[in-house]
Design a protein around this motif. Structure first.
Motif, PDB file in Angstrom:
ATOM      1  N   THR A 163       0.833  -1.203   0.000  1.00  0.00           N
ATOM      2  CA  THR A 163       0.000   0.000   0.000  1.00  0.00           C
ATOM      3  C   THR A 163       0.869   1.255   0.000  1.00  0.00           C
ATOM      4  N   PRO A 164       0.497   2.256  -0.810  1.00  0.00           N
ATOM      5  CA  PRO A 164       1.358   3.420  -1.015  1.00  0.00           C
ATOM      6  C   PRO A 164       1.188   4.537   0.006  1.00  0.00           C
ATOM      7  N   SER A 165       0.209   4.414   0.900  1.00  0.00           N
ATOM      8  CA  SER A 165      -0.023   5.489   1.869  1.00  0.00           C
ATOM      9  C   SER A 165      -0.601   4.904   3.150  1.00  0.00           C
ATOM     10  N   LYS A 166      -0.509   5.690   4.214  1.00  0.00           N
ATOM     11  CA  LYS A 166      -1.008   5.264   5.516  1.00  0.00           C
ATOM     12  C   LYS A 166      -2.523   5.377   5.544  1.00  0.00           C
ATOM     13  N   SER A 167      -3.170   4.317   6.012  1.00  0.00           N
ATOM     14  CA  SER A 167      -4.625   4.311   6.057  1.00  0.00           C
ATOM     15  C   SER A 167      -5.154   5.199   7.184  1.00  0.00           C
ATOM     16  N   SER A 168      -6.251   5.901   6.879  1.00  0.00           N
ATOM     17  CA  SER A 168      -6.944   6.684   7.906  1.00  0.00           C
ATOM     18  C   SER A 168      -8.409   6.249   8.002  1.00  0.00           C
ATOM     19  N   THR A 169      -8.724   5.112   7.387  1.00  0.00           N
ATOM     20  CA  THR A 169     -10.095   4.616   7.359  1.00  0.00           C
ATOM     21  C   THR A 169     -10.474   4.009   8.709  1.00  0.00           C
ATOM     22  N   LYS A 170     -11.564   4.473   9.261  1.00  0.00           N
ATOM     23  CA  LYS A 170     -12.011   3.970  10.556  1.00  0.00           C
ATOM     24  C   LYS A 170     -12.900   2.754  10.380  1.00  0.00           C
ATOM     25  N   SER A 171     -12.831   1.857  11.334  1.00  0.00           N
ATOM     26  CA  SER A 171     -13.654   0.660  11.318  1.00  0.00           C
ATOM     27  C   SER A 171     -15.117   1.038  11.499  1.00  0.00           C
TER      28      SER A 171
ATOM     29  N   VAL B 132     -17.313  -0.789  12.678  1.00  0.00           N
ATOM     30  CA  VAL B 132     -17.754  -1.434  13.916  1.00  0.00           C
ATOM     31  C   VAL B 132     -17.238  -0.689  15.135  1.00  0.00           C
ATOM     32  N   ASN B 133     -15.965  -0.281  15.058  1.00  0.00           N
ATOM     33  CA  ASN B 133     -15.321   0.415  16.181  1.00  0.00           C
ATOM     34  C   ASN B 133     -14.629   1.674  15.655  1.00  0.00           C
ATOM     35  N   PRO B 134     -15.235   2.845  15.788  1.00  0.00           N
ATOM     36  CA  PRO B 134     -14.680   4.095  15.241  1.00  0.00           C
ATOM     37  C   PRO B 134     -13.301   4.464  15.793  1.00  0.00           C
ATOM     38  N   THR B 135     -12.915   3.879  16.900  1.00  0.00           N
ATOM     39  CA  THR B 135     -11.583   4.182  17.456  1.00  0.00           C
ATOM     40  C   THR B 135     -10.494   3.331  16.808  1.00  0.00           C
ATOM     41  N   GLU B 136     -10.899   2.365  16.001  1.00  0.00           N
ATOM     42  CA  GLU B 136      -9.945   1.465  15.346  1.00  0.00           C
ATOM     43  C   GLU B 136      -9.725   1.883  13.897  1.00  0.00           C
ATOM     44  N   ILE B 137      -8.448   1.938  13.480  1.00  0.00           N
ATOM     45  CA  ILE B 137      -8.096   2.278  12.105  1.00  0.00           C
ATOM     46  C   ILE B 137      -7.871   0.984  11.325  1.00  0.00           C
ATOM     47  N   LEU B 138      -8.591   0.849  10.219  1.00  0.00           N
ATOM     48  CA  LEU B 138      -8.389  -0.318   9.366  1.00  0.00           C
ATOM     49  C   LEU B 138      -7.061  -0.208   8.616  1.00  0.00           C
ATOM     50  N   PHE B 139      -6.420  -1.339   8.392  1.00  0.00           N
ATOM     51  CA  PHE B 139      -5.134  -1.375   7.680  1.00  0.00           C
ATOM     52  C   PHE B 139      -4.113  -0.447   8.339  1.00  0.00           C
ATOM     53  N   GLU B 140      -4.054  -0.488   9.659  1.00  0.00           N
ATOM     54  CA  GLU B 140      -3.211   0.461  10.381  1.00  0.00           C
ATOM     55  C   GLU B 140      -1.741   0.340   9.998  1.00  0.00           C
ATOM     56  N   ASN B 141      -1.283  -0.886   9.761  1.00  0.00           N
ATOM     57  CA  ASN B 141       0.128  -1.089   9.414  1.00  0.00           C
ATOM     58  C   ASN B 141       0.298  -1.025   7.905  1.00  0.00           C
ATOM     59  N   SER B 142      -0.032   0.111   7.324  1.00  0.00           N
ATOM     60  CA  SER B 142       0.011   0.279   5.870  1.00  0.00           C
ATOM     61  C   SER B 142       0.994   1.382   5.489  1.00  0.00           C
ATOM     62  N   GLY B 143       1.173   1.543   4.165  1.00  0.00           N
ATOM     63  CA  GLY B 143       1.973   2.668   3.670  1.00  0.00           C
ATOM     64  C   GLY B 143       3.434   2.380   3.410  1.00  0.00           C
ATOM     65  N   GLY B 144       3.808   1.093   3.270  1.00  0.00           N
ATOM     66  CA  GLY B 144       5.227   0.762   3.095  1.00  0.00           C
ATOM     67  C   GLY B 144       5.645   0.451   1.677  1.00  0.00           C
ATOM     68  N   ALA B 145       4.852   0.823   0.686  1.00  0.00           N
ATOM     69  CA  ALA B 145       5.152   0.471  -0.703  1.00  0.00           C
ATOM     70  C   ALA B 145       6.489   1.016  -1.185  1.00  0.00           C
TER      71      ALA B 145
ATOM     72  N   PHE C  75      -4.043  -5.957  -3.948  1.00  0.00           N
ATOM     73  CA  PHE C  75      -3.069  -5.024  -3.379  1.00  0.00           C
ATOM     74  C   PHE C  75      -1.772  -5.064  -4.175  1.00  0.00           C
ATOM     75  N   GLY C  76      -1.433  -6.257  -4.680  1.00  0.00           N
ATOM     76  CA  GLY C  76      -0.244  -6.380  -5.523  1.00  0.00           C
ATOM     77  C   GLY C  76      -0.388  -5.614  -6.820  1.00  0.00           C
ATOM     78  N   GLY C  77      -1.623  -5.562  -7.369  1.00  0.00           N
ATOM     79  CA  GLY C  77      -1.876  -4.759  -8.564  1.00  0.00           C
ATOM     80  C   GLY C  77      -1.773  -3.280  -8.264  1.00  0.00           C
ATOM     81  N   LEU C  78      -2.256  -2.877  -7.090  1.00  0.00           N
ATOM     82  CA  LEU C  78      -2.103  -1.494  -6.641  1.00  0.00           C
ATOM     83  C   LEU C  78      -0.631  -1.130  -6.547  1.00  0.00           C
ATOM     84  N   PHE C  79       0.154  -2.017  -5.942  1.00  0.00           N
ATOM     85  CA  PHE C  79       1.601  -1.785  -5.820  1.00  0.00           C
ATOM     86  C   PHE C  79       2.257  -1.716  -7.196  1.00  0.00           C
TER      87      PHE C  79
END
Length: 347
Positions: A108-116, A118-131, A163-167
């Motif tokens: 993934t090319p950027s850090k995710s800021s998408t909230k879950s 189910v739980n608004p305090t949780e960020i989906l794909f938190e460990n992202s952005g390392g492309a 995700f590999g196609g995105l990369f």
């Protein structure tokens, strides 16, 4: 019932044989990446002719395959089939499969800021952005390892799915010179409000690409995935619109009505490779009457690719044997001289 059981046994045996054969032809290497600060496992398969004692030692283009755990076992025999004689659709290639450690992080090319939801305090794909780091690992460490340990041409292709196609597309946008051609199967272009689409729009406007770059994009129907299909469709449709009015990249999009997200990479990789190497195949029967046609066609193909491709020694041997068997003496002599010109130590 007994017949069905026997068929199951035979099928399982055949699959076991395929798996064993495949594993015997794969080098599994572990290399430590300073960029990623971790050990990575790489799977390498070389062409049939790589260790042949009947021909000169040749160099080969390299295909880098993401998600090797899923894709390697079918892409490896696919490459051998597409490079078969007497009508090869592409040259023999070295296949390098990259297995995953943290797929979301790497692709993934950027850090995710998408909230879950189910739980608004949780960020989906938190460990992202390392492309960017993952691309640096492939370019500066993995490629060096392959080039130092295998006989490679300076021509490479990147294959990725989801995700590999995105990369894959992000790498084309950010570092177009890392690879000569790119295949992106059902890429997740919805990521981060379609950030890669905007990057592509800007890159085209800035004149970042040359005509020697190739991109093949496959798209699945995904009719059974209505919950997330809308975002996938929007991302890919917008990308198609961006590329529809440009002539900087050799580009083809193909929609697969009967495929879903998890199955589209098989036909996508097959047709993508045929698209990239279109013009590589020659008609051996026409060569009997017009042997000069081989040089003409390879010259035209090389100009299209932006890289010099030559007929392999193995293919020339096949042509010479064909001419000899069918009594085309003049053509046989022509190809023997042509082979000597290219491969001085082979005759």
């Amino acid at each position: 019932m007994i017949k069905i059981f026997k068929k199951i046994i035979v099928f399982c045996f055949c699959m076991l044989c395929v798996l064993v054969f495949s594993q015997q032809n794969v080098d599994k290497k572990k290399i430590f990446s300073k960029v990623l600060n971790e050990e990575r496992e790489i799977w390498i398969s070389v062409p049939k002719s790589y260790h042949s004692s009947d021909i000169s030692k040749a160099k080969y283009p390299v295909i880098y395959l993401l998600d090797a755990e899923i894709n390697f076992d079918y892409v490896e025999p696919m490459l051998k089939y597409l490079a078969r004689n007497p009508y090869p659709d592409m040259p023999e290639c070295i296949l390098v499969g990259i297995t995953n450690t943290d797929r979301t992080r790497d692709m993934t090319p950027s850090k995710s800021s998408t909230k879950s939801p189910v739980n608004p305090t949780e960020i989906l794909f938190e460990n992202s952005g390392g492309a960017e780091n993952f691309a640096a690992f492939i370019q500066t460490e993995l490629k060096s390892f392959i080039q130092n340990n295998y006989r490679t041409e300076n021509y490479s292709i990147l294959l990725g799915h989801s995700f590999g196609g995105l990369f894959t597309i992000n790498t084309l946008v950010e570092h177009p010179d890392y690879f000569n051609a790119y295949i992106a199967n059902d890429p997740s272009l919805w990521w981060d409000k379609q950030i890669v689409n905007e990057k592509m729009r800007k890159a085209l406007k800035d004149g970042k690409f040359s005509k020697a770059k190739f991109l093949y994009l496959s798209e699945a129907d995904n009719k059974d995935n209505k919950s997330w299909n809308s975002d996938m469709i929007d991302g890919i449709q917008n990308f198609k619109t961006i590329l529809s009015s440009q002539d900087k990249i050799n580009y083809k999009h193909q929609f697969y009505e009967d495929e879903m997200h998890g199955t589209v990479s098989y036909p996508g990789n097959y047709n993508g490779l045929r698209f990239i190497f279109k013009g590589y195949r020659t008609d051996i029967k026409k060569l009997s009457k017009n042997p000069q046609l081989l040089e003409t066609e390879y010259k035209a193909f090389s100009e299209k690719m932006g890289y010099q491709f030559l007929p392999s020694e193995e293919y020339l041997n096949f042509i010479i044997n064909f001419m000899d068997k069918n009594k085309f003496e003049e053509s046989k002599l022509y190809f023997e001289k042509f082979k000597l010109k290219i491969y001085q130590n082979s005759l």
